[in-house]
Design a protein around this motif. Structure first.
Motif, PDB file in Angstrom:
ATOM      1  N   ASN A   3     -30.405  11.296  76.550  1.00  0.00           N
ATOM      2  CA  ASN A   3     -29.769   9.984  76.675  1.00  0.00           C
ATOM      3  C   ASN A   3     -28.491  10.162  77.482  1.00  0.00           C
ATOM      4  N   GLU A   8     -23.855   4.766  75.246  1.00  0.00           N
ATOM      5  CA  GLU A   8     -24.508   3.914  74.257  1.00  0.00           C
ATOM      6  C   GLU A   8     -25.637   4.670  73.558  1.00  0.00           C
ATOM      7  N   PRO A   9     -25.684   4.656  72.228  1.00  0.00           N
ATOM      8  CA  PRO A   9     -26.828   5.263  71.526  1.00  0.00           C
ATOM      9  C   PRO A   9     -28.127   4.595  71.964  1.00  0.00           C
ATOM     10  N   THR A  24     -32.634   4.416  71.226  1.00  0.00           N
ATOM     11  CA  THR A  24     -33.810   4.787  70.428  1.00  0.00           C
ATOM     12  C   THR A  24     -35.013   4.852  71.338  1.00  0.00           C
ATOM     13  N   ALA A  42     -33.884   8.701  67.320  1.00  0.00           N
ATOM     14  CA  ALA A  42     -32.501   8.262  67.510  1.00  0.00           C
ATOM     15  C   ALA A  42     -31.766   9.251  68.411  1.00  0.00           C
ATOM     16  N   GLY A  81     -27.970   9.901  70.133  1.00  0.00           N
ATOM     17  CA  GLY A  81     -26.573   9.514  70.194  1.00  0.00           C
ATOM     18  C   GLY A  81     -26.058   9.494  71.620  1.00  0.00           C
ATOM     19  N   PRO A  82     -24.774   9.173  71.812  1.00  0.00           N
ATOM     20  CA  PRO A  82     -24.205   9.220  73.161  1.00  0.00           C
ATOM     21  C   PRO A  82     -24.301  10.634  73.742  1.00  0.00           C
ATOM     22  N   ASP A  85     -26.737  12.678  74.388  1.00  0.00           N
ATOM     23  CA  ASP A  85     -27.487  13.477  73.424  1.00  0.00           C
ATOM     24  C   ASP A  85     -28.752  14.028  74.065  1.00  0.00           C
TER      25      ASP A  85
END
Length: 720
Positions: A677, A681-682, A684, A707, A709-710, A712
């Motif tokens: 990611n 912004e997180p 999914t 999920a 995370g920022p 990630d």
């Protein structure tokens, strides 16, 4: 047809451990006070497993001509070995001591005919000169002889960033003339092949060939660049052979390749090595964001990082792997800030971990950060290390320690990892050189010879479109195409290429011999999807423009031709069902013979021409793009290629715009997915298959939301 993986996986590299090591270039000789034990303890505590040493300090190894000090490195190697830290030792031949310049001025490199490079930087020596070779061999033999049997040493780096400069020394020019004699045989043949009738440049004798400083003949320039590359390649081959003759069989030989150096061809220079090593630098902070800026500007990195986004890091990794079509070593990459005093952009939390795992996913087998501690003096005072000027561990140390330990814990899953690619991208050093001489695209400062960065702009536009569409690429050179099916008949060789790359994108292949163009045609007719772009095949192997209607021998397979072209001052929107975006910088006046028009131009004049066409050719297809696509158009093109010629991949097709998924297969045949990611912004991501997280050993079912995370990354192993 399945995605591309190498049908002949690379043999294990001698000396390289099974686990992927993470470490740094380490220079105890640069530290402001004695702290060897403290440094090595910090490395061991953080899980750092490798250091690179010794490559920059010839004047330390040999402080006076013929007087050697070899013992200073012993405590470093002993201390590393005691802590289980492996060592790569570098030969120091790229930065020569003052006594060498003073005593042997004939080795001084010339930046133009009769113009010596002043002493005070590095890479200011003519490494083809026999006196330099004698002195270099002397110091290399001393160092290697002293440390080849040390148990900490796993490999050797010969020289550093070869091909940094072009040499204009008299003996280099004399060698160039002899090379031309061998290549062309007679001055009449040279006159004919280079078109030297123009502007009265015909020569009657080899002695009349002028020096390159004022040259305006493209064929001369290309031959000069080819010859310069052979000098860098010969240096690396010579040193590799020398070191290999002195070290045990279980130690590897590599070099530190700075991708894009003017005096090298990256597809050739790695040939004599056991494993290629490359420097992978990239823009950090918002420069790693997806979707990120729409242009190809850098902004958040040094001048040598021309554009931002994770696609640039990916292109470098794929290029490094393409050097030998095999896994590679990262000899340098961002520790904190890279570049000069005003290039201070340390990574955001999570970005070191993201980029490390992406490099591993694309074939890296060792990650060496440059460098352990930030220097307190010298030209690179503000090129940040893992430790800052205070020498106290901080964010960088903590995050890279996490990555080092994750890599160790994932050793079994990463064993024998081979990246999976969807497409091939044909990259030619000679086309880059030719466009540096006569760039087709206009640059910020208008020039008669165009933008010398034209080739890289064309390559970047098409590669970034592939990346944005979730397509992974292998970088392959024209010379490597024949390596896919060596010794096979023409049709079988073309079929082998199709089996390897279902789609082959050819960005700006301006220099191409007839055999290469014919192979591309046969590739399409054998079932491949060939993508032609501006300038492909426009000139021959001597940089002489072909006199046939473009695209020459590919016209029948492509179903289009063009008689004119134009530069574009402003982007021109395209039209066509499902096609959006714009053409930039260039437009071929594509006229349709019997191809299907996918996109045209929304323009009162250019509307008579096609922007993107496609045609079935034998068992395959040729798609022709007559412009340099902006990011939106390049993405549409890549998704079209996936729809028409690649298997459906639910991992690729269901991603949020900030997420990428990269695939690789390990030695056990298991498929790993690296899910990133690239955003604050997180995010999914709904999993298309059942997986087990490699790092926390948690099972996740198909359809479950992953999920992120920022900034990630998750490393997943598909489960039956």
């Amino acid at each position: 047809m399945a995605e591309s993986t190498d049908p002949n996986p690379a043999a294990p590299v001698p000396g390289l451990p099974e686990r992927i090591l993470l470490g740094a270039a380490y220079y105890t000789e640069y530290q402001p006070y004695e702290r060897l034990e403290a440094d090595l303890d910090l490395m061991a505590a953080g899980g750092f497993g490798v250091i690179r040493v010794g490559e920059s300090v010839w004047s330390t190894w040999e402080p006076r001509d013929g007087v050697f000090d070899l013992d200073w490195l012993q405590p470093v190697l002993d201390g590393a070995h005691a802590r289980g830290i492996a060592v790569v030792v570098g030969t120091p031949t790229y930065a020569v001591p003052p006594w060498l310049r003073k005593t042997y001025p004939e080795t001084t490199a010339h930046s133009a005919t009769g113009v010596e490079i002043p002493y005070g930087m590095r890479q200011d020596v003519d490494y083809s000169h026999p006196t330099f070779r004698y002195l270099a061999e002397r110091v290399v033999r001393k160092i290697v002889g002293r440390y080849a049997d040390h148990p900490a040493v796993i490999g050797w780096q010969v020289d550093n960033e070869p091909g940094h400069k072009i040499f204009y020394n008299p003996q280099v020019f004399a060698g160039f003339v002899e090379h031309l004699k061998d290549t062309y045989g007679t001055v009449d043949e040279l006159n004919r092949r280079w078109g030297l009738t123009y502007w009265s440049h015909r020569i009657a004798d080899w002695s009349e060939l002028w020096t390159p400083d004022g040259n305006s003949t493209p064929s001369y320039d290309l031959a000069w660049r080819r010859y310069q590359a052979t000098l860098g390649h010969d240096l690396i081959r010579w040193q590799t052979d020398l070191v290999r003759s002195l070290v045990p069989a279980d130690q590897f030989v590599t070099t530190c390749i700075a991708l894009g150096q003017q005096g090298q061809d990256i597809t050739v220079i790695g040939e004599p090595l056991d494993v290629a090593g490359a420097n992978l630098y990239y823009a950090t902070q918002d420069g790693l964001e997806l979707p990120g800026a729409q242009g190809l500007e850098g902004g958040l990195a040094s001048f040598f990082v021309p554009w931002s986004g994770p696609a640039y890091l990916s292109l470098q990794a794929d290029t490094a792997r393409g050097t030998r079509q095999a896994p590679f070593l990262v000899t340098e990459t961002n520790a904190t800030s890279i570049g000069g005093t005003a290039d201070n952009f340390p990574a955001y939390d999570g970005q070191w971990r993201q980029t490390a795992w992406h490099m591993v996913a694309r074939g890296a087998r060792l990650l060496n950060y440059w460098h352990w501690h930030t220097l307190h003096y010298g030209a690179e005072t503000y090129w940040g290390g893992i430790l800052g000027h205070s020498l106290e561990p901080g964010r960088t140390y903590a995050e890279l320690s996490r990555v080092a330990n994750e890599l160790t814990a994932a050793t079994d899953a990463l064993a024998g990892l081979e990246p999976v690619s969807d497409v091939g991208v044909l990259v030619g050093a000679e086309s880059r050189w030719a466009m540096e001489c006569m760039g087709p695209l206009a640059g910020p400062a208008h020039s008669w010879m165009g933008d010398p960065g034209s080739y890289d702009r064309i390559l970047a536009a098409f590669y970034r479109g592939l990346f944005d569409a979730g397509l992974a690429a292998d970088i392959v050179s024209p010379g490597q195409l024949a390596d896919v099916g060596p010794g096979l008949p023409d049709d079988a060789a073309a079929a082998a290429l199709v089996a390897r790359w279902r789609v082959l994108v050819v960005p700006g292949l301006y220099i191409a011999d007839d055999a290469t163009l014919d192979l591309l045609r046969r590739y399409a007719e054998a079932g491949g999807h060939l993508v032609l772009t501006p300038r492909t095949g426009y000139a021959d192997a001597d940089a002489v423009v072909r006199s046939t209607v473009a695209p020459g021998v590919l016209r029948g397979a492509a179903g289009v031709h063009y008689l004119e072209y134009t530069n574009l001052v402003h982007p021109v929107p395209v039209t066509g069902a499902g096609w959006t975006g714009a053409g930039t910088a260039w437009a071929d006046g594509l006229l349709v013979d019997d191809a299907e028009v996918l996109a045209g131009y929304d323009h009162p004049h250019l509307g008579q021409f096609a922007a993107v066409t496609t045609r079935v050719a034998g068992a395959g297809r040729v798609t022709t793009v007559g412009t340099v696509p902006d990011r939106e158009l390049a993405g549409h093109l890549a998704r079209y290629l996936a729809r028409t010629s690649l298997p459906v991949d639910p991992w690729r097709d269901a991603r949020p715009e900030t997420v990428t998924v990269t695939a690789a297969v390990n030695a056990a045949g298991e498929r790993l997915r690296f899910v990133h990611n690239w955003s604050w912004e997180p995010a999914t991501y709904r999993l298309p298959a059942a997986v087990r997280d490699v790092l926390d050993d948690v099972a996740l079912a198909a359809g479950e939301l992953l999920a992120l995370g920022p900034w990630d990354v998750r490393v997943l192993r598909e489960t039956p």
